[in-house]
Enzyme design. Structure first.
Site, PDB file in Angstrom:
ATOM      1  N   SER A  60     -12.980  -7.993  15.998  1.00 43.42           N
ATOM      2  CA  SER A  60     -13.835  -7.154  15.162  1.00 43.42           C
ATOM      3  C   SER A  60     -13.634  -5.698  15.549  1.00 43.42           C
ATOM      4  O   SER A  60     -13.703  -5.344  16.729  1.00 43.42           O
ATOM      5  CB  SER A  60     -15.299  -7.556  15.363  1.00 43.42           C
ATOM      6  OG  SER A  60     -16.155  -6.583  14.784  1.00 43.42           O
ATOM      7  N   VAL A  84     -18.841 -12.032  18.157  1.00 46.63           N
ATOM      8  CA  VAL A  84     -17.786 -11.020  18.295  1.00 46.63           C
ATOM      9  C   VAL A  84     -18.196  -9.725  17.588  1.00 46.63           C
ATOM     10  O   VAL A  84     -17.999  -8.622  18.110  1.00 46.63           O
ATOM     11  CB  VAL A  84     -16.443 -11.571  17.761  1.00 46.63           C
ATOM     12  CG1 VAL A  84     -15.384 -10.481  17.714  1.00 46.63           C
ATOM     13  CG2 VAL A  84     -15.954 -12.722  18.643  1.00 46.63           C
ATOM     14  N   GLY A 105     -14.712  -2.239  19.558  1.00 47.09           N
ATOM     15  CA  GLY A 105     -14.122  -3.458  19.032  1.00 47.09           C
ATOM     16  C   GLY A 105     -14.398  -4.608  19.987  1.00 47.09           C
ATOM     17  O   GLY A 105     -14.935  -4.399  21.077  1.00 47.09           O
ATOM     18  N   LYS A 106     -14.110  -5.804  19.582  1.00 46.79           N
ATOM     19  CA  LYS A 106     -14.222  -6.963  20.485  1.00 46.79           C
ATOM     20  C   LYS A 106     -13.444  -8.121  19.889  1.00 46.79           C
ATOM     21  O   LYS A 106     -13.306  -8.222  18.669  1.00 46.79           O
ATOM     22  CB  LYS A 106     -15.690  -7.376  20.657  1.00 46.79           C
ATOM     23  CG  LYS A 106     -15.974  -8.109  21.944  1.00 46.79           C
ATOM     24  CD  LYS A 106     -16.075  -7.159  23.125  1.00 46.79           C
ATOM     25  CE  LYS A 106     -16.526  -7.821  24.387  1.00 46.79           C
ATOM     26  NZ  LYS A 106     -16.979  -6.840  25.380  1.00 46.79           N
ATOM     27  N   GLY A 107     -12.962  -9.003  20.758  1.00 46.69           N
ATOM     28  CA  GLY A 107     -12.239 -10.166  20.264  1.00 46.69           C
ATOM     29  C   GLY A 107     -12.588 -11.395  21.069  1.00 46.69           C
ATOM     30  O   GLY A 107     -13.226 -11.312  22.127  1.00 46.69           O
TER      31      GLY A 107
END
Ligand code: NAD
Length: 418
Positions: A60, A84, A105-107
């Site tokens: 994201s 996420v 962001g993040k994953g």
């Protein structure tokens, strides 16, 4: 975990909570409550026995108004889209709270890494890196470690990216090991900011850290380093837990040998200096001066919050309190240092790593720690100023007021396209 809160809804309610104190239009706020884009992908890799297995994965990119998207990659069976998205939003506001030039962001990959060999994990990681390649890069989106990922995975992602791009770009990920372009002080950074923030809070509240009792929930990277550093500052770590259970010694125990025990046996439970085995809930509700939640989100729900008995809570984990728990604690006596400040050391030193990568010029650990100290203390001072100016009960709301204002300013200065 006891709470059922959807972390994405928690993030949005935290923003709404702060909105009342902000001079930001509703339409701008609406934009700041949703990710710009989310990649959902399926990775299929060959197991060691020759069979194929599919894994769902997400990335994201929440907001890039203040700089490239930035945030970790988590490996956990409970990773899901909303988690996420929430984690990526918290990254935006975390980077803004400590004033580093990043968006968020993040994953994550839906996987229990304990069930797979190192070679299988490498294939999954490289498959994810291949999917991420068009959206990441030093100036686009910069992944980092999160739960169940570390230097090893970051090195694999960097290598895959550099191989496919036929370039050298160490700043494409942070949290690498030193030989691959990592920074001194990165491994300790999250635990370090958690305890610097706690020290500042004790000072603000007129409490003595020397001899203060500490309980730590979660004994991974963030938790165990926080335990070690707070012990070095003179506090007494009396309780800790991991996913297998908790340990307790009213006279305190040595965080370093407790970690050695966990490394050798896989769990903190059974550590010889523990006088009593306790539950994770016991750790969270113990009568201590400082509680450090350092496991996963929603660790404390409304029911548990009624029982929390710590004076200061420094959130090493992301989102450890449900919104209801947060409300209950804000009305009580505990001073909660929000995650977006307390655990921001990780991303702050990631930023230093990225700066060093881009300059191809590396700092010693002392410089890293001094710069980190300055960022966290400045952020804490801005938090207190905002609490006092607005007469706020909840420090988290103050952190969001500071952070949202910074992000909204960046957006309004730049204007929108198209
Ligand atoms: P980690 O995988 O190294 O450690 C997680 C720990 O939590 C493990 O000891 C695990 O056993 C324990 N745990 C899991 N479920 C538990 C439960 N129900 N009760 C008690 N303990 C439990 O992960 P980490 O990197 O230390 O991350 C922990 C938290 O800190 C996460 O919320 C993460 O998002 C946050 N965080 C980490 C960093 C970083 O740099 N590592 C940076 C910012 C935030």
């Amino acid at each position: 975990m006891t709470g059922q809160a959807n972390p994405f809804e928690s993030l949005q309610s935290q923003i709404d909570e702060a909105a009342a104190y902000l001079d930001v239009e509703d339409d701008v706020l609406e934009r700041l409550k949703h990710p710009e884009r989310v990649l959902e992908t399926n990775l299929t890799i060959e197991r060691d026995d020759g069979s194929l297995e599919r894994f769902k994965a997400f990335r994201s990119q929440f907001n890039g108004d203040r700089g490239p998207y930035k945030g970790g990659i988590r490996y956990h069976p409970e990773v899901n889209r909303d988690e996420v998205k929430a984690l990526s939003g918290w990254m935006v506001y975390k980077c803004a709270t400590v004033d580093i030039p990043y968006g968020g962001g993040k994953g994550g990959i839906v996987i229990d890494p304990k069930e797979y060999s190192e070679a299988e994990l490498e294939r999954v990681t490289r498959a994810f890196a291949k999917e991420l390649r068009p959206m990441v890069g030093e100036d686009r989106d910069i992944p980092a470690p999160d739960v169940n990922t570390g230097q090893r995975e970051m090195n694999w992602i960097k290598d895959t990216y550099e191989t496919l791009e036929n370039t050298t770009e160490p700043g494409v990920v942070t949290g690498k090991n030193l030989a691959s372009g990592g920074s001194e002080g990165r491994v300790e950074a999250t635990g370090r900011s958690t305890v610097i923030a706690a020290r500042e809070a004790f000072d603000y509240l007129g409490k003595d850290l020397e001899g203060a009792t500490v309980a730590v929930q979660g004994y991974g990277n963030a938790g165990w380093i926080a335990a070690k550093l707070i012990d070095e500052m003179g506090a007494t770590v009396v309780a800790a837990s991991d996913s297998s259970g908790g340990i307790y010694n009213p006279d305190g125990f040595d965080p370093v040998t407790a970690k050695q025990h966990k490394n050798e046996t896989g769990s903190i439970v059974g550590y010889e200096e523990s006088e009593e085995e306790i539950t994770n809930e016991d750790v969270l509700t113990m009568d201590v001066d400082l509680l450090i939640p350092a496991a996963l989100e929603n660790a404390i729900d409304a029911d548990l919050a009624e029982e929390v008995d710590a004076d200061v809570i420094s959130e090493a984990a992301n989102g450890p309190l449900t919104p209801q728990a947060d409300e209950i604690l804000a009305e009580g006596d505990a001073f909660v240092i929000p995650d977006i400040l307390a655990n921001a050391g990780g991303v702050t030193v990631s930023y230093f790593e990225w700066v060093q990568n881009r300059q191809r010029f590396y700092w010693d650990e002392q410089k890293v720690n001094e710069e980190l100290e300055e960022h966290i203390v400045d952020a804490f001072d801005a938090l207190i100023e905002t609490i006092e100016e607005n007469d706020l009960e909840n420090p988290r709301t103050a952190a969001y007021v500071v952070a949202i204002e910074r992000v909204a300013n960046a957006f309004e200065e730049a204007g929108s396209f198209p």
